[in-house]
Design an enzyme around this catalytic site. Structure first.
Site, short mmCIF file in Angstrom:
data_model
loop_
_atom_site.label_atom_id
_atom_site.label_comp_id
_atom_site.label_asym_id
_atom_site.label_seq_id
_atom_site.Cartn_x
_atom_site.Cartn_y
_atom_site.Cartn_z
N TYR A 90 0.80 -1.23 0.00
CA TYR A 90 0.00 0.00 0.00
C TYR A 90 0.83 1.28 0.00
CZ TYR A 90 -4.45 -2.40 0.27
OH TYR A 90 -5.55 -3.15 -0.03
N GLU A 136 -9.01 -6.79 4.50
CA GLU A 136 -8.26 -7.91 3.91
C GLU A 136 -7.66 -8.80 4.99
OE1 GLU A 136 -5.70 -5.78 1.22
OE2 GLU A 136 -7.44 -5.12 0.05
N TYR A 176 -11.84 -19.39 -7.65
CA TYR A 176 -10.67 -19.55 -8.51
C TYR A 176 -9.40 -19.64 -7.67
CZ TYR A 176 -10.19 -14.52 -7.68
OH TYR A 176 -10.07 -13.28 -7.08
N ARG A 200 -1.68 -15.28 -12.81
CA ARG A 200 -2.88 -15.61 -13.57
C ARG A 200 -3.88 -16.29 -12.63
NH1 ARG A 200 -0.89 -12.74 -16.68
NH2 ARG A 200 -0.60 -12.94 -18.93
N GLY A 211 -17.63 -20.11 -24.19
CA GLY A 211 -16.32 -20.74 -24.29
C GLY A 211 -15.80 -21.27 -22.97
N PRO A 245 -15.92 -22.22 -14.18
CA PRO A 245 -16.41 -22.06 -12.80
C PRO A 245 -17.82 -22.57 -12.60
CG PRO A 245 -16.46 -19.96 -13.94
CD PRO A 245 -15.76 -20.92 -14.85
N TYR A 292 -12.37 -5.37 -12.56
CA TYR A 292 -13.80 -5.27 -12.74
C TYR A 292 -14.11 -4.11 -13.67
CZ TYR A 292 -15.17 -8.45 -8.97
OH TYR A 292 -15.38 -9.55 -8.19
N PRO A 308 -16.28 -0.93 -14.40
CA PRO A 308 -17.06 -0.05 -13.53
C PRO A 308 -18.55 -0.20 -13.78
CG PRO A 308 -15.28 1.16 -14.60
CD PRO A 308 -15.34 -0.19 -15.25
#
Length: 398
Positions: free
Chosen positions: A103, A146, A196, A212, A276, A281, A396, A398
């Site tokens: 940070y 976190e 994941y 990844r 695809g 998931p 992500y 927005p």
């Protein structure tokens, strides 16, 4: 670089400075964040593995940071409207294993970039002090959130796993099975269905590790995780997995992460929409839903029968669960819809939003696929007030 952040109260004058920054961020936020990433990635090797070069080239990462800064400034007096967005950031950081020591690097580069790009009459001492406090407060918020999530994880950072099997699922998809080297991690911690794993790869000829994320494509059995990877032309990691990875190799793996997970509490009919390799998931979700006796409809879009993974698995589901499972498939570049591959229905064209007209708010919808594919479907179903659960890999939108 170690900094202990403490929450500090902004003065009314400092709040005004932050709010007065809003027009600047609206006009030049993306320019600022592009320069910020260039500065940070160019000067701090320890953060390089966190960032996908494709996301940088396509400006996804700068766009999302610009969005975050703008909305943080707009809501500086009350962050409640940003609660969901903050949760998304935390989930992504947990998956990547962002640590408190990262940070201060972000804060330093942000302030330095503001000094570089803004005229001195704007980026004066009071301005920089206000933004330093504002950033410190945000860092403290994220670090604390976190830390609470890290405390729930079965291990920290990246552990060594050994590849046990590699299976060719279709022309361009391979499944990789792997188990922990450290036997203290056994029995293998179970992910939530849909989560994941993040990997750190050190490829030959590459100076730095590359991160990844790949979905867990099968609920773990026999103390093995499984991921299934499509070979993307020109893709560094997918190319390495398909051309170089072998049984016995060691992978560096972070704990399961992500909030795109199966909700067993629903009694609605379930609709799974996959483009695809976005099927991965969804596989363990579909399995569980069928085991629970729920009605499941899969809309599965691929280029061709050759590039369609897990067709045999879906045939097994049809045989085992009958009408509880329906699979409707779309092949955009193929005329092969013979009885050997068709489960319920198959079409020689792309899946379009017209194919979703039967979906209503009474359905639970899970969606994964290419970004534009998901964006179009989400917008279409949103007009019908149908909530959609979806997963973005990387930043992500927005």
């Amino acid at each position: 670089m170690t900094v202990e952040y403490e929450t500090k109260q902004l003065t009314p004058a400092q709040i005004k400075i932050i709010l007065d920054t809003v027009p600047i961020l609206e006009e030049a936020g993306e320019t600022l964040t592009q320069k910020f990433y260039q500065r940070m990635i160019g000067n701090y090797d320890e953060v390089k593995p966190f960032f996908n070069t494709t996301d940088q080239k396509l400006l996804r990462q700068p766009k999302i940071l610009a969005f975050a800064l703008l909305n943080y400034a707009k809501n500086i007096e009350d962050l409640t409207p940003l609660t969901d967005f903050v949760k998304q950031i935390v989930v992504k950081h947990i998956g990547l294993q962002v640590l408190p020591e990262h940070y201060p690097i972000v804060g330093t580069c942000l302030i330095q970039t503001m000094v570089e790009l803004l005229p001195p009459e704007i980026a004066n001492k009071d301005f920089l002090e206000a933004w330093t406090i504002a950033y410190g407060n945000l860092a403290k918020l994220l670090i604390d959130l976190e830390a609470a999530e890290y405390a729930k994880q079965p291990w920290r950072w990246f552990k060594d796993f050994k590849v046990t099997r590699i299976v060719q699922e279709c022309k361009d998809v391979k499944s990789v099975y792997f188990t922990p080297v450290d036997k203290d991690l056994l029995p293998l911690p179970k992910p939530e269905r849909g989560q994941y794993l993040c990997f750190r790869w050190k490829l030959p000829g590459e100076e730095f590790e590359i991160s990844r994320e790949y979905s867990v494509s099968e609920f773990p059995k026999e103390n093995e995780y499984r991921i299934s990877v499509r070979h993307v032309p020109g893709g560094k990691i997918s190319g390495y997995i398909h051309n170089n990875l072998k049984v016995g190799d060691i992978l560096k793996v972070a704990p399961p992460a992500g909030n795109f997970v199966y909700d067993p509490a629903t009694d609605k009919e379930l609709i799974f929409v996959a483009g695809g390799i976005g099927i991965t998931p969804l596989l363990s979700m579909i399995e569980r839903a069928l085991e629970e006796g729920k009605n499941v409809k899969l809309l599965y879009s691929n280029r061709s029968a050759e590039t369609r993974a897990f067709g045999n698995l879906f045939k097994e589901y049809k045989s085992k669960f009958g009408d509880k499972f329906q699979a409707i498939e779309y092949f955009s570049e193929d005329n092969n819809t013979d009885d050997k591959i068709v489960i319920d229905k198959a079409f020689n064209r792309k899946l379009t939003t017209d194919d979703l007209d039967f979906i209503a708010p009474e359905h639970d919808v899970y969606l994964v696929g290419p970004r534009e594919f998901m964006k179009d479907i989400k917008e279409h179903l949103g007009k019908k007030n149908v909530p959609v659960k979806l997963e973005y890999f990387g930043p992500y939108d927005p």
